[in-house]
Design a protein around this motif. Structure first.
Motif, PDB file in Angstrom:
ATOM      1  N   GLN A  27       0.812  -1.221   0.000  1.00  0.00           N
ATOM      2  CA  GLN A  27       0.000   0.000   0.000  1.00  0.00           C
ATOM      3  C   GLN A  27       0.844   1.268   0.000  1.00  0.00           C
ATOM      4  N   GLY A  28       2.117   1.143   0.358  1.00  0.00           N
ATOM      5  CA  GLY A  28       3.008   2.300   0.354  1.00  0.00           C
ATOM      6  C   GLY A  28       2.749   3.282   1.471  1.00  0.00           C
ATOM      7  N   LYS A  29       2.227   2.811   2.599  1.00  0.00           N
ATOM      8  CA  LYS A  29       1.969   3.706   3.738  1.00  0.00           C
ATOM      9  C   LYS A  29       1.923   2.889   5.028  1.00  0.00           C
ATOM     10  N   VAL A  30       1.950   3.596   6.163  1.00  0.00           N
ATOM     11  CA  VAL A  30       1.832   2.948   7.465  1.00  0.00           C
ATOM     12  C   VAL A  30       0.368   2.563   7.667  1.00  0.00           C
ATOM     13  N   VAL A  31       0.151   1.305   7.998  1.00  0.00           N
ATOM     14  CA  VAL A  31      -1.200   0.786   8.154  1.00  0.00           C
ATOM     15  C   VAL A  31      -1.610   0.838   9.621  1.00  0.00           C
ATOM     16  N   GLU A  32      -2.798   1.315   9.881  1.00  0.00           N
ATOM     17  CA  GLU A  32      -3.352   1.359  11.235  1.00  0.00           C
ATOM     18  C   GLU A  32      -3.920  -0.010  11.569  1.00  0.00           C
ATOM     19  N   ILE A  33      -3.395  -0.632  12.611  1.00  0.00           N
ATOM     20  CA  ILE A  33      -3.895  -1.940  13.032  1.00  0.00           C
ATOM     21  C   ILE A  33      -4.658  -1.750  14.329  1.00  0.00           C
ATOM     22  N   THR A  34      -5.908  -2.113  14.310  1.00  0.00           N
ATOM     23  CA  THR A  34      -6.732  -1.979  15.507  1.00  0.00           C
ATOM     24  C   THR A  34      -6.861  -3.333  16.182  1.00  0.00           C
ATOM     25  N   GLU A  35      -6.636  -3.346  17.464  1.00  0.00           N
ATOM     26  CA  GLU A  35      -6.801  -4.576  18.239  1.00  0.00           C
ATOM     27  C   GLU A  35      -8.290  -4.802  18.437  1.00  0.00           C
ATOM     28  N   SER A  36      -8.708  -6.038  18.332  1.00  0.00           N
ATOM     29  CA  SER A  36     -10.125  -6.323  18.515  1.00  0.00           C
ATOM     30  C   SER A  36     -10.294  -7.445  19.521  1.00  0.00           C
ATOM     31  N   LEU A  37     -11.400  -7.427  20.182  1.00  0.00           N
ATOM     32  CA  LEU A  37     -11.736  -8.449  21.165  1.00  0.00           C
ATOM     33  C   LEU A  37     -12.416  -9.614  20.471  1.00  0.00           C
ATOM     34  N   PRO A  38     -12.352 -10.801  21.067  1.00  0.00           N
ATOM     35  CA  PRO A  38     -13.044 -11.949  20.468  1.00  0.00           C
ATOM     36  C   PRO A  38     -14.536 -11.660  20.297  1.00  0.00           C
ATOM     37  N   GLY A  39     -15.063 -12.026  19.153  1.00  0.00           N
ATOM     38  CA  GLY A  39     -16.487 -11.852  18.891  1.00  0.00           C
ATOM     39  C   GLY A  39     -16.884 -10.479  18.405  1.00  0.00           C
ATOM     40  N   THR A  40     -15.926  -9.649  18.029  1.00  0.00           N
ATOM     41  CA  THR A  40     -16.270  -8.297  17.591  1.00  0.00           C
ATOM     42  C   THR A  40     -16.248  -8.140  16.076  1.00  0.00           C
ATOM     43  N   ARG A  41     -16.106  -9.249  15.357  1.00  0.00           N
ATOM     44  CA  ARG A  41     -16.161  -9.161  13.891  1.00  0.00           C
ATOM     45  C   ARG A  41     -17.596  -8.853  13.473  1.00  0.00           C
ATOM     46  N   GLU A  42     -17.718  -8.011  12.487  1.00  0.00           N
ATOM     47  CA  GLU A  42     -19.040  -7.715  11.936  1.00  0.00           C
ATOM     48  C   GLU A  42     -19.173  -8.482  10.638  1.00  0.00           C
ATOM     49  N   LEU A  43     -19.924  -9.585  10.687  1.00  0.00           N
ATOM     50  CA  LEU A  43     -20.065 -10.472   9.541  1.00  0.00           C
ATOM     51  C   LEU A  43     -21.518 -10.577   9.132  1.00  0.00           C
ATOM     52  N   ASP A  44     -21.740 -10.602   7.828  1.00  0.00           N
ATOM     53  CA  ASP A  44     -23.078 -10.851   7.302  1.00  0.00           C
ATOM     54  C   ASP A  44     -23.102 -12.248   6.702  1.00  0.00           C
ATOM     55  N   CYS A  45     -24.223 -12.922   6.840  1.00  0.00           N
ATOM     56  CA  CYS A  45     -24.383 -14.265   6.296  1.00  0.00           C
ATOM     57  C   CYS A  45     -24.272 -14.206   4.770  1.00  0.00           C
TER      58      CYS A  45
END
Length: 101
Positions: A27-45
């Motif tokens: 990507q040619g830039k510094v990527v922001e990595i966010t820590e996430s807690l278990p079960g915090t993914r936002e998924l659609d079926c």
């Protein structure tokens, strides 16, 4: 070995993200990595398109207990841990590798 263009840290040749400053070569830039807690993914079926529900982290293992010595042989078995998400409408289940905070 190669050097990061952002912080000049040494990187393995097959790495695309700097371990020191999170600079992404693709990507040619510094990527922001966010820590996430278990079960915090936002998924659609994938079938219904409605949000899936986090059901928990489940541990599985290959093999079966072998009589009285079953617990001793458990140390030689392959164990895996997965986050399980399910669709409340159609019942579809999806497994993901757990994210560690």
């Amino acid at each position: 070995m190669k050097n990061c263009p952002n912080c000049n840290s040494e990187m393995e040749d097959h790495f695309e993200l700097c371990w020191n400053c999170n600079y992404s070569l693709s990507q040619g830039k510094v990527v922001e990595i966010t820590e996430s807690l278990p079960g915090t993914r936002e998924l659609d079926c994938l079938r219904c398109g409605i949000p899936m529900i986090y059901s928990g982290n489940y541990r599985f293992h290959e093999g079966a207990r072998m009589g009285i010595l079953g617990n001793i042989f458990e140390i030689f078995l392959n164990r895996e841990s997965f986050d399980l998400y399910l669709c409340p409408k159609c019942g579809k289940v999806e497994f993901f590798s757990p994210r560690t905070p």
